[in-house]
Design an enzyme around this catalytic site. Structure first.
Site, PDB file in Angstrom:
ATOM      1  CB  SER A 113       3.460 -23.356  39.582  1.00 39.57           C
ATOM      2  OG  SER A 113       3.436 -23.382  40.995  1.00 39.57           O
ATOM      3  CG  HIS A 114      -0.432 -22.118  41.381  1.00 30.93           C
ATOM      4  ND1 HIS A 114       0.824 -21.594  41.153  1.00 30.93           N
ATOM      5  CD2 HIS A 114      -1.303 -21.100  41.221  1.00 30.93           C
ATOM      6  CE1 HIS A 114       0.707 -20.303  40.868  1.00 30.93           C
ATOM      7  NE2 HIS A 114      -0.562 -19.985  40.908  1.00 30.93           N
ATOM      8  CG  ASP A 277       2.404 -26.283  43.896  1.00 32.86           C
ATOM      9  OD1 ASP A 277       3.290 -26.992  44.420  1.00 32.86           O
ATOM     10  OD2 ASP A 277       2.662 -25.302  43.179  1.00 32.86           O
ATOM     11  CG  ASP A 279       6.012 -26.431  40.792  1.00 34.16           C
ATOM     12  OD1 ASP A 279       5.089 -26.151  41.570  1.00 34.16           O
ATOM     13  OD2 ASP A 279       6.952 -25.657  40.559  1.00 34.16           O
ATOM     14  CG  ASP A 281       6.716 -24.315  43.873  1.00 30.08           C
ATOM     15  OD1 ASP A 281       5.497 -24.548  43.907  1.00 30.08           O
ATOM     16  OD2 ASP A 281       7.231 -23.484  43.086  1.00 30.08           O
ATOM     17  NE  ARG A 282       2.263 -21.311  44.433  1.00 26.71           N
ATOM     18  CZ  ARG A 282       1.506 -20.253  44.148  1.00 26.71           C
ATOM     19  NH1 ARG A 282       0.287 -20.169  44.621  1.00 26.71           N
ATOM     20  NH2 ARG A 282       1.964 -19.272  43.391  1.00 26.71           N
ATOM     21  CE  LYS A 376       6.379 -20.927  45.184  1.00 22.12           C
ATOM     22  NZ  LYS A 376       7.068 -19.940  44.342  1.00 22.12           N
TER      23      LYS A 376
END
Length: 543
Positions: A113-114, A277, A279, A281-282, A376
């Protein structure tokens, strides 16, 4: 196709966190480490005939290598087909959509992710179920139990797949299809939003800047924002996917997206700024010299959802994670719909969506989404805002301030203390818990403590119980402080402190959040004894 069963020794550290298993790349590169975890996933599942697996990731270092291994193991473990994104790329929301659109058995998403990427940085892997959402705790716990006793894994001699060319490869009845990672998701977005109105907005001189942070949303932004909506190429920045995310920290907040923040708060500021971010999703939403907190963003999207074609007939309910501010609760109350408070982790929203109880949901950690997928979705949130701005013909700041005028302002901030030694972080949490009885009734500055608890959640759909999901210090005026250990890092621990105060007075809505919350910040440090127990003088990140 030859299938081999290879002996292995179990690893005892493969417990998935809130978003799968995240470790340093070098840990995943240990002999059998990746293979053991993948086998533990497959051993937990009961595969149907002709089962199909969705596979892709955020393009970080080790992504391509892991994909080849997972394809070989999927073939050996009975999958009939693997659908993989071109170049090994699938954003997390796009992967969720592919699982749902093509009704695959589930998917493996490769992302941390982030978190930063590169040979010395982070890698991650998680399993999503057939609904497109992260595996629930009963499955991740089973995966962990399997990983501790694993003695062998199965792998097939499938030749290396060309991930860069679209098409189908078949080996002895086993199929790998490389698909365009962007097209299906972009089509979904076009079906949900008023692209004509957004296109007219952008053509009218409304300026935007989108920062993909050298991460997975770059190709998606180019297709959607530039090709389909007519934004200029100059409106997009850092859109080339890099294995180390350009050496940056792909977390879309005021600290790590500093290049975008400097632009949006600069002299030639665009009307709208956004970032996503690692991947995809943010999201972070900005107006001209104006930051929209994720909590407010969720509330404002809910209040204006009727302006978006996909939600014009209404929304069934909303949900937020416990640390997220209560701003959306006020919207739900006025709309006469249910609002659910869940632990942190998107998997908790999946049950509510599948049961038809909620349409929109969000977390204060820059994650917002709806029931179009079960993750998300950063670009979805960006399009929500562009659609709302196009419909209301107001600036981002004006929309937010009008919302505060109608509902009041939940003044909110999160302070992150990252990479704290685990023992020190646990000491802070235990110290707070030990004060529960003595804190109640105490007057701390302007605030009186009403109650203290460790948040627990009973899922209204399946009855499962999740305990110790964050410490809450609740004050008599409705303000609160929440302390929580984050499960998204790969070393040490992150202590998150969430601070919230409700401000109904419009005259005070202009106050900077850190200024308005200053007394509460000091109370949080006093209760936690954080500085003395960790040696940290200030947070790593403030949002």
């Amino acid at each position: 196709m030859q299938i081999k069963t290879l002996a292995t020794q179990a690893f005892l550290d493969q417990k998935p966190g809130t978003s799968g298993l995240r470790k340093k790349v070098k840990i995943f590169q240990q002999p059998d480490y990746l293979e053991n975890f993948v086998q533990s996933i497959f051993d937990t599942l009961t595969l149907p005939q002709n089962g199909v697996l969705t596979l892709g990731g955020d393009g970080r270092f080790y992504n391509r290598t892991a994909i080849q291994t997972i394809i070989q193991m999927a073939a050996a473990n009975g999958f009939a087909k693997v659908i993989v994104g071109q170049g090994g790329i699938l954003s997390t929301p796009a992967a969720s959509h592919i699982i749902r659109q093509y009704q695959t058995f589930g998917g493996i998403i490769l992302s941390a992710s982030h978190n930063p990427a590169g040979p010395d940085e982070d890698f991650g892997i998680k399993y999503n179920t057939a609904n497109g959402g992260p595996a629930p705790e009963k499955i991740t716990e089973a995966i962990f139990e399997n990983s501790k006793v694993l003695q062998a894994y199965k792998i097939a001699d499938v030749p290396e797949i060309d991930l860069d060319g679209l098409g189908v490869t078949t080996i002895d009845g086993f199929t790998v299809e490389v698909i365009n990672p962007v097209a299906d998701y972009a089509d979904l977005m076009e079906s949900m939003f008023d692209f004509a109105a957004i296109k007219s907005l952008l053509a009218s001189g409304f300026s935007l800047k989108f920062d993909a942070m050298h991460a997975v949303t770059g190709p998606y932004a180019k297709d959607i924002l530039e090709n389909r909506l007519g934004a200029s190429a100059a409106s997009l920045m850092n859109c080339e996917v890099s294995e180390n995310f350009g050496g940056g920290h792909p977390d879309p907040n005021l600290t790590y997206a500093h290049d975008l923040v400097d632009i949006v708060y600069g002299k030639q500021a665009p009307d709208f700024g956004a970032a996503s971010d690692g991947d995809g999703d943010r999201n972070m939403i900005l107006g001209k010299s104006f930051f929209v907190t994720p909590s407010d963003s969720l509330a404002i999207i809910a209040a204006n959802a009727h302006l978006i074609p996909a939600y014009k007939s209404g929304i069934s309910g909303v949900a937020r994670s416990m640390p997220t501010s209560g701003a959306v609760d006020r919207v739900a109350e006025k709309m006469g719909i249910d609002c659910y408070e869940t632990p942190t982790g998107w998997k908790f929203f999946g049950n509510l969506m599948d049961a038809g109880k909620v349409t929109l949901c969000g977390e204060e950690s820059f994650g917002t989404g709806s029931n179009h997928v079960r993750e998300k979705d950063g670009l979805w949130a960006v399009l929500c805002w562009l659609n709302i701005v196009a419909a209301k013909k107001q600036s981002v700041e004006a929309i937010v301030k009008a919302h505060w005028g109608e509902y009041g302002r939940n003044v909110y901030s999160r302070h992150d203390y990252e990479t704290i030694p685990t023992a020190d972080a646990n000491s802070v949490i235990m110290h707070i818990r030990d004060q529960f009885e003595t804190l109640v009734g105490q007057r701390l500055g302007s605030y009186e403590v009403k109650t203290c608890d460790d948040f627990s959640y009973t899922d209204p759909v399946d009855g499962s119980i999740s305990q110790q999901q964050g410490i809450r210090i609740l004050f008599t005026d409705g303000s609160r402080i929440v302390f929580r250990l984050s499960g998204t890092g790969t070393e040490g621990a992150t202590i998150r402190i969430y601070l919230e105060a409700y401000e109904p007075n419009v005259e005070n809505h202009h106050l900077d959040a850190q200024e308005a919350l200053q007394e509460m910040i000091q109370i949080a440090l006093q209760i936690s004894d954080l500085k003395a127990r960790t040696g940290r003088e200030k947070p790593t990140v403030i949002t």
